[in-house]
Write a protein that holds these residues in place. Structure first.
Motif, PDB file in Angstrom:
ATOM      1  N   ALA A 130       0.819  -1.218   0.000  1.00 28.68           N
ATOM      2  CA  ALA A 130       0.000   0.000   0.000  1.00 28.68           C
ATOM      3  C   ALA A 130       0.850   1.265   0.000  1.00 28.68           C
ATOM      4  N   GLY A 131       2.032   1.202   0.606  1.00 26.26           N
ATOM      5  CA  GLY A 131       2.913   2.348   0.631  1.00 26.26           C
ATOM      6  C   GLY A 131       2.509   3.399   1.649  1.00 26.26           C
ATOM      7  N   THR A 132       3.164   4.544   1.556  1.00 23.65           N
ATOM      8  CA  THR A 132       2.933   5.635   2.491  1.00 23.65           C
ATOM      9  C   THR A 132       2.462   6.877   1.730  1.00 23.65           C
ATOM     10  N   LEU A 133       2.140   7.897   2.490  1.00 22.64           N
ATOM     11  CA  LEU A 133       1.803   9.206   1.930  1.00 22.64           C
ATOM     12  C   LEU A 133       2.834  10.223   2.403  1.00 22.64           C
ATOM     13  N   ASN A 134       3.069  11.234   1.605  1.00 20.51           N
ATOM     14  CA  ASN A 134       3.991  12.282   2.011  1.00 20.51           C
ATOM     15  C   ASN A 134       3.228  13.419   2.692  1.00 20.51           C
ATOM     16  N   ASN A 138       0.030  13.088  -0.889  1.00 21.34           N
ATOM     17  CA  ASN A 138       0.144  12.312  -2.121  1.00 21.34           C
ATOM     18  C   ASN A 138       0.835  10.977  -1.885  1.00 21.34           C
ATOM     19  N   ASN A 139       0.551  10.019  -2.777  1.00 14.36           N
ATOM     20  CA  ASN A 139       1.211   8.728  -2.697  1.00 14.36           C
ATOM     21  C   ASN A 139       2.720   8.906  -2.808  1.00 14.36           C
ATOM     22  N   TYR A 140       3.437   8.147  -1.989  1.00 12.42           N
ATOM     23  CA  TYR A 140       4.893   8.141  -2.081  1.00 12.42           C
ATOM     24  C   TYR A 140       5.323   6.763  -2.563  1.00 12.42           C
ATOM     25  N   ASN A 141       6.106   6.703  -3.628  1.00 10.44           N
ATOM     26  CA  ASN A 141       6.549   5.441  -4.202  1.00 10.44           C
ATOM     27  C   ASN A 141       7.971   5.102  -3.779  1.00 10.44           C
ATOM     28  N   GLY A 142       8.234   3.811  -3.660  1.00 11.34           N
ATOM     29  CA  GLY A 142       9.599   3.352  -3.435  1.00 11.34           C
ATOM     30  C   GLY A 142       9.845   2.662  -2.121  1.00 11.34           C
ATOM     31  N   ASP A 143       8.922   2.785  -1.159  1.00 13.95           N
ATOM     32  CA  ASP A 143       9.165   2.163   0.140  1.00 13.95           C
ATOM     33  C   ASP A 143       8.352   0.878   0.339  1.00 13.95           C
ATOM     34  N   TYR A 223       7.398  10.758   6.566  1.00  6.27           N
ATOM     35  CA  TYR A 223       6.436   9.773   7.048  1.00  6.27           C
ATOM     36  C   TYR A 223       6.787   8.354   6.616  1.00  6.27           C
ATOM     37  N   SER A 224       7.933   8.188   5.974  1.00  4.16           N
ATOM     38  CA  SER A 224       8.359   6.860   5.556  1.00  4.16           C
ATOM     39  C   SER A 224       9.373   6.307   6.554  1.00  4.16           C
ATOM     40  N   PHE A 225      10.278   5.438   6.113  1.00  5.53           N
ATOM     41  CA  PHE A 225      11.179   4.741   7.024  1.00  5.53           C
ATOM     42  C   PHE A 225      12.456   4.363   6.288  1.00  5.53           C
ATOM     43  N   ASP A 226      13.370   3.772   7.014  1.00  4.56           N
ATOM     44  CA  ASP A 226      14.706   3.469   6.512  1.00  4.56           C
ATOM     45  C   ASP A 226      14.761   2.045   5.971  1.00  4.56           C
ATOM     46  N   CYS A 348      -5.627  -5.104   2.052  1.00  2.58           N
ATOM     47  CA  CYS A 348      -5.547  -3.885   2.857  1.00  2.58           C
ATOM     48  C   CYS A 348      -6.610  -2.929   2.333  1.00  2.58           C
ATOM     49  N   GLY A 349      -7.411  -2.391   3.234  1.00  2.00           N
ATOM     50  CA  GLY A 349      -8.505  -1.525   2.822  1.00  2.00           C
ATOM     51  C   GLY A 349      -9.722  -2.337   2.429  1.00  2.00           C
ATOM     52  N   THR A 350     -10.865  -1.687   2.445  1.00  2.00           N
ATOM     53  CA  THR A 350     -12.117  -2.369   2.133  1.00  2.00           C
ATOM     54  C   THR A 350     -12.697  -1.970   0.786  1.00  2.00           C
ATOM     55  N   ILE A 351     -12.362  -0.752   0.330  1.00  2.00           N
ATOM     56  CA  ILE A 351     -12.858  -0.281  -0.965  1.00  2.00           C
ATOM     57  C   ILE A 351     -11.664   0.122  -1.820  1.00  2.00           C
ATOM     58  N   ASP A 352     -11.877   0.236  -3.114  1.00  2.00           N
ATOM     59  CA  ASP A 352     -10.809   0.660  -4.000  1.00  2.00           C
ATOM     60  C   ASP A 352     -10.372   2.084  -3.654  1.00  2.00           C
ATOM     61  N   LYS A 353      -9.063   2.287  -3.655  1.00  2.00           N
ATOM     62  CA  LYS A 353      -8.456   3.593  -3.345  1.00  2.00           C
ATOM     63  C   LYS A 353      -8.760   4.037  -1.914  1.00  2.00           C
ATOM     64  N   ASP A 354      -8.921   3.067  -1.033  1.00  2.00           N
ATOM     65  CA  ASP A 354      -9.179   3.343   0.378  1.00  2.00           C
ATOM     66  C   ASP A 354      -7.944   4.004   0.995  1.00  2.00           C
ATOM     67  N   LYS A 355      -8.074   5.238   1.489  1.00  2.00           N
ATOM     68  CA  LYS A 355      -6.918   5.928   2.063  1.00  2.00           C
ATOM     69  C   LYS A 355      -6.441   5.275   3.345  1.00  2.00           C
ATOM     70  N   ASN A 356      -7.294   4.521   3.999  1.00  2.29           N
ATOM     71  CA  ASN A 356      -6.887   3.860   5.233  1.00  2.29           C
ATOM     72  C   ASN A 356      -5.901   2.716   4.984  1.00  2.29           C
TER      73      ASN A 356
END
Length: 423
Positions: A130-134, A138-143, A223-226, A348-356
């Protein structure tokens, strides 16, 4: 010769619905015929259970031998599990499944159980797709990452183990021709752990972390990690100047055999794919030459029917050592593997594009700690039963967040548009 068992089973509702409400609904009778494999004698079968899972509501109904089966109208996944004894005296777990059965009247169904594939190899312990948000939301890619685990009591060498992604989506079902699902999985990405055979030992109770990009992502997204200490990363040389991958100086690369993209590969962050591990017993050049899968299917829309052709790679089921179907609850359509590899799915999540879904992963359930204190995780080739959904990702280190290291209990991390918060 196959042995036919006619199972008429009593209903045990597992939901908390009011009995009077359930009893007032129309029910349809379901007759189940089970055709056992030749190597299983009927008198050795025990602990047989049928589970009807209503796809729309998520309600499960279990049946045990003894009486009639009746269910309300709906679309169901039907699972059969039992224990049996092979003709050579070995114990076996029997399984069968029917997917997306539309029950609108009384019906007869046939199940053909198989002996489960057992593998003494690394397993997938966690998938963080699912990744993280910045901070801007917005979606953050790579983690994104996948954690592997040695669930056995012996050293396992990771050399040559392939990480694979399914070609087909679990949220969109087509009739693909030829249908090879009972023989192989169709894949669109293959990344292999390098080594000569014994370069990468994984001891009992140890993890192996495969990362998208092995850097300290907090430098780009607080908001991401190492992930700079990951064991391996998948890295792609992009042909798109505007979409260039990062090659970590601290994390070795997986050997890229194939990937569908011309830029860089990321896990599907809405959870539409399946992920697996495989041991491919042929050389890379041989595999890429001999294991292409050309198929056809038809897309039907309001504008008409459109015949399509496409190409993927196939990996025989006997090469697959672990497989996890992921999906999203509101859109789940089917599992993209034979049930011998995985009878269920996780999300993960219950609906499409679920922010949770952000900051969450799917994590394998802990059974117990063994005599030396190592976790032993559940592995029954049924992701619905083996995985916890919507868990706080194990590597996330957010101020004030607390999580169970095995994923059995975790706080819920949501995003309020400014900062991650703990519910």
């Amino acid at each position: 010769m196959k042995y036919l068992l006619l199972l008429l089973l009593p209903l045990f509702l597992l939901s908390s619905c009011d009995d009077s409400l359930t009893s007032s609904l129309t029910h349809y009778d379901v007759d189940i015929t089970v055709s056992l494999p030749d190597e299983i004698s009927p008198e050795t079968v025990s602990d047989a259970t049928l589970t009807f899972r209503n796809i729309s509501s998520g309600t499960e109904q279990r049946f045990t031998p003894g009486s009639d089966i009746s269910v309300i109208p709906g679309l169901y996944d039907v699972d059969y599990e039992a224990k049996g004894i092979l003709t050579n005296g070995a114990e076996s777990r029997l399984r069968a499944t029917l997917r997306s059965v539309n029950i609108t009247s009384s019906v007869s169904l046939k199940l053909e159980p198989f002996s489960c594939v057992e593998s003494n190899d690394l397993i997938i312990a966690e998938i963080f797709f699912a990744g993280t948000l910045n901070p801007s939301g917005n979606n953050y890619n790579g983690d994104d990452y996948i954690r592997l685990y040695n669930n056995s009591d012996e050293v396992i060498y990771a050399d040559g183990l392939a990480l694979i992604e399914s070609k087909f989506n679990t949220t969109q079902k087509y009739d693909y021709t030829p249908d090879i699902m009972n023989e192989a999985v169709s894949v669109d990405a293959i990344y292999v752990i390098p080594g000569s055979g014994k370069d990468h030992p994984v001891n009992p109770g140890e993890y192996l972390l495969l990362a998208d990009t092995g850097i300290d992502h907090r430098q780009l997204n607080p908001y991401s990690f190492d992930l700079s200490d990951a064991d391996f990363e998948w890295y792609d040389i992009s042909t798109s100047p505007s979409n260039v991958d990062i090659d970590s100086p601290t994390v070795p690369n997986l050997d890229k055999w194939y990937c569908y993209t011309n830029s860089y590969f990321i896990l599907h962050n809405r959870g539409f794919k399946a992920y697996g591990l495989a041991r491919i017993p042929v050389e890379k050049e041989t595999y890429l030459k001999e294991y292409l899968y050309n198929y056809e299917y038809t897309v039907v829309s309001d504008a008409g029917s459109f015949p399509m052709t496409a190409t993927a790679y196939r990996i025989p089921n006997q090469w697959v050592v672990d497989w996890v179907n992921c999906s999203v609850k509101a859109l789940y359509a089917w599992t993209v593997s034979a049930p011998m590899l995985d009878m269920g799915w996780t999300s993960c999540g219950t609906i499409d594009k679920d922010k949770n879904r952000f900051f969450h992963s799917v994590r394998r359930k802990l059974l117990y700690l063994n005599e030396v204190g190592n976790p032993v995780f559940k592995d029954t080739n049924n992701s619905s039963a083996d995985f916890n959904t919507d868990c706080t990702a194990s590597i996330i280190e957010l101020e004030g967040s607390v999580m169970d290291q095995y994923g059995n209990k975790s706080v819920t991390v949501t995003y309020d548009g400014i900062t991650p918060v703990k519910e």
